[in-house]
Design an enzyme around this catalytic site. Sequence first.
Site: not given
Ligand code: NAP
Length: 232
Positions: A54, A77, A143, A147, A178
Amino acid sequence: MKIQGSTVLVTGANRGLGLAFAKAFLAAGAKKVYAGARDPSTVTLPGVVPVKLDVTNAKDVAAAAVLASDVDIVVNNAGINGLPSVLDAQADGNLRHIMETNLYGIFNVSQAFAPVLKRNGGGALVNMLSALSWLSLPTTGAYSVSKAAAWALTNSLRNELREQHTQVLGIHAGYIDTDMVASVDAPKTSPHDIAARTLEALERGDSEVLADETSRQVKAGFNATPAAYLGG
Ligand SMILES: NC(=O)c1ccc[n+]([C@@H]2O[C@H](COP(=O)([O-])OP(=O)(O)OC[C@H]3O[C@@H](n4cnc5c(N)ncnc54)[C@H](OP(=O)(O)O)[C@@H]3O)[C@@H](O)[C@H]2O)c1
Protein backbone atom coordinates in the site's frame (compact mmCIF):
# COMPACT_ATOMS: atom_id res chain seq x y z
CA MET A 1 16.86 2.14 -20.17
CA LYS A 2 17.19 -1.40 -21.44
CA ILE A 3 14.19 -3.55 -20.46
CA GLN A 4 15.59 -6.93 -21.48
CA GLY A 5 17.12 -8.42 -18.31
CA SER A 6 15.82 -5.63 -16.04
CA THR A 7 14.16 -6.05 -12.66
CA VAL A 8 10.95 -4.08 -12.26
CA LEU A 9 8.54 -3.05 -9.52
CA VAL A 10 5.04 -1.93 -10.55
CA THR A 11 2.71 -0.48 -7.91
CA GLY A 12 -0.99 -1.30 -8.19
CA ALA A 13 -0.09 -4.20 -10.46
CA ASN A 14 -3.05 -6.42 -9.59
CA ARG A 15 -5.45 -4.86 -12.12
CA GLY A 16 -5.99 -2.10 -14.68
CA LEU A 17 -3.00 -0.34 -16.15
CA GLY A 18 -0.62 -1.77 -13.54
CA LEU A 19 -1.46 -5.28 -14.70
CA ALA A 20 -0.84 -4.20 -18.31
CA PHE A 21 2.56 -2.79 -17.28
CA ALA A 22 3.50 -6.04 -15.55
CA LYS A 23 2.51 -8.08 -18.63
CA ALA A 24 4.40 -5.72 -20.96
CA PHE A 25 7.62 -5.89 -18.93
CA LEU A 26 7.47 -9.69 -18.84
CA ALA A 27 6.83 -9.83 -22.59
CA ALA A 28 9.76 -7.45 -23.21
CA GLY A 29 12.17 -9.75 -21.39
CA ALA A 30 12.38 -8.32 -17.88
CA LYS A 31 14.23 -10.77 -15.63
CA LYS A 32 11.89 -10.24 -12.68
CA VAL A 33 8.70 -8.23 -12.11
CA TYR A 34 7.55 -7.42 -8.60
CA ALA A 35 3.79 -6.82 -8.61
CA GLY A 36 2.91 -4.42 -5.80
CA ALA A 37 -0.65 -4.65 -4.45
CA ARG A 38 -2.51 -3.62 -1.33
CA ASP A 39 -3.69 -7.22 -1.15
CA PRO A 40 -1.07 -9.49 -2.75
CA SER A 41 -3.61 -12.33 -3.03
CA THR A 42 -5.26 -10.30 -5.83
CA VAL A 43 -2.13 -10.67 -7.99
CA THR A 44 -2.97 -13.52 -10.36
CA LEU A 45 -0.58 -12.94 -13.27
CA PRO A 46 1.79 -15.91 -13.63
CA GLY A 47 5.51 -15.13 -13.55
CA VAL A 48 5.47 -12.08 -11.25
CA VAL A 49 6.48 -11.79 -7.60
CA PRO A 50 3.55 -10.44 -5.53
CA VAL A 51 4.55 -7.79 -2.97
CA LYS A 52 2.29 -6.34 -0.29
CA LEU A 53 2.50 -2.63 -1.01
CA ASP A 54 0.00 0.00 0.00
CA VAL A 55 1.85 3.10 -1.21
CA THR A 56 0.39 5.16 1.66
CA ASN A 57 1.71 2.74 4.29
CA ALA A 58 5.24 3.58 5.46
CA LYS A 59 5.90 0.05 6.76
CA ASP A 60 4.84 -1.55 3.47
CA VAL A 61 7.02 0.85 1.49
CA ALA A 62 10.09 0.28 3.67
CA ALA A 63 9.64 -3.50 3.56
CA ALA A 64 9.21 -3.44 -0.23
CA ALA A 65 12.45 -1.49 -0.64
CA VAL A 66 14.28 -4.20 1.31
CA LEU A 67 12.57 -7.11 -0.45
CA ALA A 68 12.94 -5.64 -3.93
CA SER A 69 16.47 -4.36 -3.44
CA ASP A 70 17.47 -5.64 -6.90
CA VAL A 71 15.10 -3.42 -8.91
CA ASP A 72 16.32 -1.07 -11.59
CA ILE A 73 12.92 0.12 -12.85
CA VAL A 74 10.21 1.42 -10.49
CA VAL A 75 6.76 2.20 -11.91
CA ASN A 76 4.57 4.44 -9.75
CA ASN A 77 1.24 3.39 -11.22
CA ALA A 78 -1.10 3.11 -8.19
CA GLY A 79 -3.71 5.84 -8.14
CA ILE A 80 -7.28 6.66 -7.18
CA ASN A 81 -10.05 8.83 -8.48
CA GLY A 82 -11.83 11.46 -6.37
CA LEU A 83 -15.11 13.24 -5.91
CA PRO A 84 -15.98 15.64 -8.74
CA SER A 85 -15.80 18.88 -6.77
CA VAL A 86 -12.94 20.32 -4.74
CA LEU A 87 -15.36 22.56 -2.83
CA ASP A 88 -18.20 20.29 -1.82
CA ALA A 89 -18.86 19.22 1.76
CA GLN A 90 -16.40 16.34 1.68
CA ALA A 91 -13.87 18.24 -0.38
CA ASP A 92 -11.20 18.76 2.25
CA GLY A 93 -11.13 15.10 3.18
CA ASN A 94 -11.37 14.16 -0.44
CA LEU A 95 -8.46 16.33 -1.52
CA ARG A 96 -6.24 15.22 1.36
CA HIS A 97 -7.26 11.62 0.81
CA ILE A 98 -6.49 11.64 -2.90
CA MET A 99 -3.19 13.47 -2.35
CA GLU A 100 -2.12 10.71 0.07
CA THR A 101 -2.18 8.20 -2.78
CA ASN A 102 -1.65 10.20 -5.97
CA LEU A 103 1.07 12.54 -4.65
CA TYR A 104 2.48 11.16 -1.40
CA GLY A 105 2.22 7.57 -2.61
CA ILE A 106 4.59 8.44 -5.47
CA PHE A 107 6.77 10.42 -3.07
CA ASN A 108 6.95 7.58 -0.52
CA VAL A 109 7.93 4.96 -3.07
CA SER A 110 10.37 7.26 -4.88
CA GLN A 111 12.10 8.28 -1.66
CA ALA A 112 12.46 4.65 -0.53
CA PHE A 113 13.64 3.37 -3.89
CA ALA A 114 15.95 6.20 -5.01
CA PRO A 115 18.90 4.72 -3.05
CA VAL A 116 18.05 1.26 -4.40
CA LEU A 117 18.12 2.56 -7.97
CA LYS A 118 21.38 4.37 -7.26
CA ARG A 119 23.02 1.19 -5.91
CA ASN A 120 21.83 -0.68 -9.00
CA GLY A 121 23.33 1.78 -11.47
CA GLY A 122 20.66 4.46 -11.83
CA GLY A 123 17.85 2.70 -13.63
CA ALA A 124 14.50 4.37 -14.19
CA LEU A 125 11.59 5.82 -12.27
CA VAL A 126 8.28 5.90 -14.16
CA ASN A 127 5.40 8.01 -12.84
CA MET A 128 1.85 7.56 -14.11
CA LEU A 129 0.44 11.05 -14.55
CA SER A 130 -2.46 12.18 -16.73
CA ALA A 131 -3.67 14.66 -19.32
CA LEU A 132 -5.47 15.96 -16.23
CA SER A 133 -2.09 17.02 -14.80
CA TRP A 134 -2.61 19.97 -17.15
CA LEU A 135 -6.38 20.41 -17.17
CA SER A 136 -9.31 20.46 -14.73
CA LEU A 137 -12.73 19.34 -15.89
CA PRO A 138 -15.87 20.04 -13.83
CA THR A 139 -15.81 16.34 -12.89
CA THR A 140 -12.11 16.05 -12.02
CA GLY A 141 -11.37 18.79 -9.48
CA ALA A 142 -9.43 16.95 -6.77
CA TYR A 143 -7.98 14.39 -9.17
CA SER A 144 -6.56 17.16 -11.37
CA VAL A 145 -4.97 18.83 -8.34
CA SER A 146 -3.33 15.56 -7.36
CA LYS A 147 -2.05 14.82 -10.86
CA ALA A 148 -0.71 18.37 -11.32
CA ALA A 149 1.18 17.99 -8.05
CA ALA A 150 2.46 14.57 -9.14
CA TRP A 151 3.69 16.13 -12.40
CA ALA A 152 5.62 18.80 -10.48
CA LEU A 153 7.01 16.12 -8.16
CA THR A 154 8.13 14.12 -11.20
CA ASN A 155 9.97 17.17 -12.57
CA SER A 156 11.67 17.78 -9.20
CA LEU A 157 12.67 14.13 -8.90
CA ARG A 158 14.16 14.27 -12.41
CA ASN A 159 16.44 17.09 -11.29
CA GLU A 160 17.39 15.39 -8.02
CA LEU A 161 18.06 11.98 -9.55
CA ARG A 162 19.97 13.19 -12.61
CA GLU A 163 23.30 12.93 -10.83
CA GLN A 164 22.73 9.27 -10.01
CA HIS A 165 21.78 8.62 -13.67
CA THR A 166 18.16 7.66 -12.98
CA GLN A 167 15.89 8.19 -15.99
CA VAL A 168 12.67 9.83 -14.72
CA LEU A 169 9.75 9.31 -17.09
CA GLY A 170 6.34 10.97 -16.72
CA ILE A 171 3.41 9.46 -18.62
CA HIS A 172 0.42 11.53 -19.66
CA ALA A 173 -2.77 10.05 -21.07
CA GLY A 174 -6.47 10.76 -21.40
CA TYR A 175 -9.05 8.10 -20.67
CA ILE A 176 -7.72 4.54 -20.40
CA ASP A 177 -10.06 1.57 -20.50
CA THR A 178 -9.90 0.42 -16.85
CA ASP A 179 -12.23 0.20 -13.83
CA MET A 180 -11.29 3.77 -12.86
CA VAL A 181 -13.31 5.27 -15.69
CA ALA A 182 -15.78 2.43 -16.27
CA SER A 183 -18.70 4.86 -15.91
CA VAL A 184 -17.25 7.41 -18.36
CA ASP A 185 -18.75 7.27 -21.83
CA ALA A 186 -15.88 8.57 -23.98
CA PRO A 187 -13.15 7.20 -26.25
CA LYS A 188 -10.54 5.30 -24.25
CA THR A 189 -7.12 3.91 -25.05
CA SER A 190 -6.33 0.32 -24.10
CA PRO A 191 -3.99 -0.20 -21.13
CA HIS A 192 -1.92 -2.42 -23.43
CA ASP A 193 -1.25 0.54 -25.76
CA ILE A 194 -0.30 2.88 -22.90
CA ALA A 195 2.12 0.26 -21.56
CA ALA A 196 3.61 -0.25 -25.03
CA ARG A 197 4.19 3.52 -25.53
CA THR A 198 5.78 3.66 -22.08
CA LEU A 199 8.23 0.83 -22.70
CA GLU A 200 9.23 2.36 -26.05
CA ALA A 201 9.90 5.69 -24.30
CA LEU A 202 11.92 3.98 -21.58
CA GLU A 203 14.10 2.29 -24.19
CA ARG A 204 14.64 5.62 -25.99
CA GLY A 205 15.69 7.33 -22.75
CA ASP A 206 12.81 9.83 -22.91
CA SER A 207 11.63 12.02 -20.01
CA GLU A 208 7.97 12.28 -21.03
CA VAL A 209 5.38 10.20 -22.85
CA LEU A 210 2.30 11.72 -24.43
CA ALA A 211 0.70 8.33 -24.73
CA ASP A 212 -2.45 9.22 -26.66
CA GLU A 213 -4.06 11.89 -28.82
CA THR A 214 -5.85 13.49 -25.84
CA SER A 215 -2.63 14.15 -23.96
CA ARG A 216 -1.03 15.60 -27.10
CA GLN A 217 -4.02 17.91 -27.64
CA VAL A 218 -4.11 19.03 -24.00
CA LYS A 219 -0.42 19.86 -24.03
CA ALA A 220 -0.78 21.74 -27.32
CA GLY A 221 -3.68 23.60 -25.68
CA PHE A 222 -1.20 25.46 -23.46
CA ASN A 223 -0.46 27.62 -26.48
CA ALA A 224 -4.10 28.24 -27.45
CA THR A 225 -5.85 31.54 -26.73
CA PRO A 226 -7.38 31.24 -24.23
CA ALA A 227 -5.19 28.42 -22.88
CA ALA A 228 -7.08 25.12 -22.58
CA TYR A 229 -6.51 24.90 -18.81
CA LEU A 230 -8.49 28.11 -18.28
CA GLY A 231 -11.63 26.14 -19.19
CA GLY A 232 -14.91 27.87 -19.95
N1 NAP B 1 -8.01 5.07 -16.29
C1 NAP B 1 -7.74 6.28 -16.77
O1 NAP B 1 -8.52 6.87 -17.55
C2 NAP B 1 -6.46 6.95 -16.41
C3 NAP B 1 -6.00 8.02 -17.21
C4 NAP B 1 -4.79 8.64 -16.89
C5 NAP B 1 -4.07 8.20 -15.82
N2 NAP B 1 -4.52 7.16 -15.05
C6 NAP B 1 -3.71 6.73 -13.92
O2 NAP B 1 -3.25 5.41 -14.19
C7 NAP B 1 -2.96 4.75 -12.95
C8 NAP B 1 -3.63 3.40 -12.93
O3 NAP B 1 -5.04 3.61 -12.90
P1 NAP B 1 -6.08 2.56 -13.52
O4 NAP B 1 -6.77 3.24 -14.61
O5 NAP B 1 -5.43 1.24 -13.76
O6 NAP B 1 -7.08 2.49 -12.27
P2 NAP B 1 -7.77 1.28 -11.55
O7 NAP B 1 -8.23 0.29 -12.57
O8 NAP B 1 -8.77 1.89 -10.65
O9 NAP B 1 -6.58 0.61 -10.71
C9 NAP B 1 -5.96 1.35 -9.70
C10 NAP B 1 -4.84 0.51 -9.12
O10 NAP B 1 -4.20 1.28 -8.10
C11 NAP B 1 -4.20 0.52 -6.91
N3 NAP B 1 -4.17 1.36 -5.72
C12 NAP B 1 -5.03 2.33 -5.33
N4 NAP B 1 -4.64 2.86 -4.17
C13 NAP B 1 -3.52 2.22 -3.80
C14 NAP B 1 -2.63 2.30 -2.71
N5 NAP B 1 -2.84 3.18 -1.69
N6 NAP B 1 -1.55 1.49 -2.67
C15 NAP B 1 -1.32 0.60 -3.67
N7 NAP B 1 -2.14 0.44 -4.72
C16 NAP B 1 -3.21 1.25 -4.78
C17 NAP B 1 -5.46 -0.33 -7.00
O11 NAP B 1 -5.39 -1.39 -6.07
P3 NAP B 1 -6.73 -2.08 -5.43
O12 NAP B 1 -7.11 -3.19 -6.37
O13 NAP B 1 -6.29 -2.55 -4.09
O14 NAP B 1 -7.79 -1.01 -5.35
C18 NAP B 1 -5.37 -0.76 -8.45
O15 NAP B 1 -4.42 -1.78 -8.61
C19 NAP B 1 -3.44 5.71 -11.84
O16 NAP B 1 -2.34 6.45 -11.34
C20 NAP B 1 -4.41 6.62 -12.59
O17 NAP B 1 -4.57 7.85 -11.94
C21 NAP B 1 -5.68 6.52 -15.33
